[in-house]
Every structure is written in C-alpha cells, then in structure tokens.
Design an enzyme around this catalytic site. Structure first.
Site, PDB file in Angstrom:
ATOM      1  N   ILE A 100     -38.655  13.474  69.563  1.00 40.73           N
ATOM      2  CA  ILE A 100     -38.278  12.339  70.423  1.00 40.73           C
ATOM      3  C   ILE A 100     -39.269  12.151  71.565  1.00 40.73           C
ATOM      4  O   ILE A 100     -39.387  11.061  72.125  1.00 40.73           O
ATOM      5  CB  ILE A 100     -36.835  12.550  70.961  1.00 40.73           C
ATOM      6  CG1 ILE A 100     -36.213  11.242  71.407  1.00 40.73           C
ATOM      7  CG2 ILE A 100     -36.803  13.585  72.076  1.00 40.73           C
ATOM      8  CD1 ILE A 100     -34.723  11.336  71.676  1.00 40.73           C
ATOM      9  N   ASN A 158     -41.409  28.150  68.892  1.00 38.84           N
ATOM     10  CA  ASN A 158     -41.146  28.802  70.172  1.00 38.84           C
ATOM     11  C   ASN A 158     -39.897  29.664  70.070  1.00 38.84           C
ATOM     12  O   ASN A 158     -38.921  29.263  69.448  1.00 38.84           O
ATOM     13  CB  ASN A 158     -40.947  27.743  71.264  1.00 38.84           C
ATOM     14  CG  ASN A 158     -42.212  26.965  71.547  1.00 38.84           C
ATOM     15  OD1 ASN A 158     -43.294  27.543  71.607  1.00 38.84           O
ATOM     16  ND2 ASN A 158     -42.086  25.653  71.706  1.00 38.84           N
ATOM     17  N   VAL A 161     -34.326  23.969  72.339  1.00 37.96           N
ATOM     18  CA  VAL A 161     -33.248  23.706  71.387  1.00 37.96           C
ATOM     19  C   VAL A 161     -33.059  24.956  70.539  1.00 37.96           C
ATOM     20  O   VAL A 161     -34.000  25.404  69.851  1.00 37.96           O
ATOM     21  CB  VAL A 161     -33.572  22.484  70.494  1.00 37.96           C
ATOM     22  CG1 VAL A 161     -32.441  22.259  69.502  1.00 37.96           C
ATOM     23  CG2 VAL A 161     -33.793  21.240  71.349  1.00 37.96           C
ATOM     24  N   HIS A 188     -37.065  25.608  64.845  1.00 38.13           N
ATOM     25  CA  HIS A 188     -37.793  24.437  64.376  1.00 38.13           C
ATOM     26  C   HIS A 188     -39.284  24.716  64.438  1.00 38.13           C
ATOM     27  O   HIS A 188     -39.767  25.400  65.331  1.00 38.13           O
ATOM     28  CB  HIS A 188     -37.455  23.196  65.212  1.00 38.13           C
ATOM     29  CG  HIS A 188     -37.467  23.441  66.684  1.00 38.13           C
ATOM     30  ND1 HIS A 188     -36.410  24.047  67.348  1.00 38.13           N
ATOM     31  CD2 HIS A 188     -38.408  23.188  67.624  1.00 38.13           C
ATOM     32  CE1 HIS A 188     -36.705  24.141  68.628  1.00 38.13           C
ATOM     33  NE2 HIS A 188     -37.913  23.639  68.826  1.00 38.13           N
ATOM     34  N   HIS A 202     -42.797  22.947  64.973  1.00 34.24           N
ATOM     35  CA  HIS A 202     -43.479  21.732  65.441  1.00 34.24           C
ATOM     36  C   HIS A 202     -44.726  21.562  64.573  1.00 34.24           C
ATOM     37  O   HIS A 202     -45.534  22.491  64.448  1.00 34.24           O
ATOM     38  CB  HIS A 202     -43.950  21.879  66.883  1.00 34.24           C
ATOM     39  CG  HIS A 202     -42.860  22.056  67.906  1.00 34.24           C
ATOM     40  ND1 HIS A 202     -42.428  21.041  68.719  1.00 34.24           N
ATOM     41  CD2 HIS A 202     -42.140  23.148  68.258  1.00 34.24           C
ATOM     42  CE1 HIS A 202     -41.489  21.498  69.533  1.00 34.24           C
ATOM     43  NE2 HIS A 202     -41.302  22.778  69.281  1.00 34.24           N
TER      44      HIS A 202
HETATM   45  P1  5GP Z   1     -38.680  23.571  71.801  1.00 29.35           P
HETATM   46  O1  5GP Z   1     -39.164  23.478  73.222  1.00 29.35           O
HETATM   47  O2  5GP Z   1     -37.266  24.058  71.723  1.00 29.35           O
HETATM   48  O3  5GP Z   1     -39.621  24.349  70.911  1.00 29.35           O
HETATM   49  O4  5GP Z   1     -38.746  22.106  71.245  1.00 29.35           O
HETATM   50  C1  5GP Z   1     -37.644  21.243  71.189  1.00 29.35           C
HETATM   51  C2  5GP Z   1     -38.180  19.887  70.820  1.00 29.35           C
HETATM   52  O5  5GP Z   1     -37.096  19.068  70.424  1.00 29.35           O
HETATM   53  C3  5GP Z   1     -38.854  19.166  71.992  1.00 29.35           C
HETATM   54  O6  5GP Z   1     -40.199  18.862  71.643  1.00 29.35           O
HETATM   55  C4  5GP Z   1     -38.010  17.914  72.194  1.00 29.35           C
HETATM   56  O7  5GP Z   1     -38.773  16.787  72.531  1.00 29.35           O
HETATM   57  C5  5GP Z   1     -37.307  17.753  70.851  1.00 29.35           C
HETATM   58  N1  5GP Z   1     -36.002  17.123  70.917  1.00 29.35           N
HETATM   59  C6  5GP Z   1     -34.995  17.454  71.768  1.00 29.35           C
HETATM   60  N2  5GP Z   1     -33.926  16.674  71.552  1.00 29.35           N
HETATM   61  C7  5GP Z   1     -34.272  15.834  70.532  1.00 29.35           C
HETATM   62  C8  5GP Z   1     -33.566  14.792  69.857  1.00 29.35           C
HETATM   63  O8  5GP Z   1     -32.418  14.470  70.140  1.00 29.35           O
HETATM   64  N3  5GP Z   1     -34.237  14.153  68.862  1.00 29.35           N
HETATM   65  C9  5GP Z   1     -35.504  14.473  68.509  1.00 29.35           C
HETATM   66  N4  5GP Z   1     -36.064  13.784  67.507  1.00 29.35           N
HETATM   67  N5  5GP Z   1     -36.195  15.466  69.123  1.00 29.35           N
HETATM   68  C10 5GP Z   1     -35.586  16.131  70.125  1.00 29.35           C
END
Ligand code: 5GP
Length: 116
Positions: free
Chosen positions: A32, A88, A97, A101, A103
């Site tokens: 997002i 991460n 989150v 996941h 990236h």
């Molecule tokens: P993290 O920091 O946990 O590795 O990455 C979480 C990623 O999830 C972030 O890059 C953030 O922009 C993305 N993200 C968080 N909420 C949403 C959402 O509701 N939809 C989408 N498509 N991405 C999200």
C-alpha cells in the site's frame, strides 16, 4: 492462537486489495505504501506471525513464496534488471505486520542493502 492481521482479510478478500497471485498456499498483492517502483508483498495464506514461528510444516509454502517471487518479477519486467527480496523479523528489523511476508522490490536501483 496468534492474532489475525489485515493480511488475513486481504487473503480472504474481505478488504478489496487486487491480488496479483493466489493459490492454496500463498497470496501476493502490491504494498500500500511502495518503497520502490515495484513493491509487492508475497505471503503465506497461513498466519505465521514472525520468521521465528516458522516450522518444517511450512517449508512448502515458504518455497512457493520464492517461485511466486520469481514469476512476479518476470511479469513486472524486473527479473533481468534485478530486485531484492526482504523479510523483516521483529523490532530491530522494523516488522510492522505480524503475518510473515516477503517484500519484492525493484524497478529502479535500490542502493546499498542496509541503511541503519
Ligand atoms: P513490514 O515492515 O512488516 O516488513 O512490512 C509491512 C508492509 O505492509 C509495509 O510495507 C506496509 O506498507 C504494508 N501494508 C500495511 N498495511 C497494508 C495494507 O492494508 N495493504 C497493503 N497492500 N499493504 C499494507
């Protein structure tokens, strides 16, 4: 039981985020808040909060994440120019989150791997 995140709702399409890929094991959709021209998240359908929670039972889904990353990189046209796969884990890595996941980022030069 781990608490569900927004990603479970995206997998079930309770939140209308376009899916770039989905099968019985993994799903993929655009981040997002993209950090590069291409920024896709590839996730297991099963809720696994962090990499610390991964078990041998998850190996098929984790392997599938890589084959889907490769396929999507090609579809994005960034397979030859190059891309980075990032996962991460917990606070020091900035995990936001808690549903693991991968990236997939690319489409432009990404610079050095770490900026601390
Ligand atoms: P993290 O920091 O946990 O590795 O990455 C979480 C990623 O999830 C972030 O890059 C953030 O922009 C993305 N993200 C968080 N909420 C949403 C959402 O509701 N939809 C989408 N498509 N991405 C999200």
């Amino acid at each position: 039981m781990a608490e569900e995140t927004i990603f479970s709702k995206i997998i079930r399409q309770e939140i209308p985020t376009p899916l770039l890929y989905q099968d019985d094991l993994v799903s993929a959709f655009r981040d997002i808040s993209p950090n590069a021209k291409s920024h896709i998240l590839i996730i297991p359908n099963k809720l696994i909060p962090t990499v610390n929670d991964v078990t041998e039972d998850d190996e098929l889904a984790l392997g599938r994440m890589f084959t889907v990353a490769k396929k999507l990189a090609k579809e994005e046209g960034i397979d030859e120019s190059g891309y980075r796969l990032i996962m991460n884990c917990n606070k020091h890595a900035g995990q936001e989150v808690f549903h693991i996941h991968m990236h997939l980022v690319g489409g432009e030069p990404l610079g050095k791997m770490l900026s601390i």
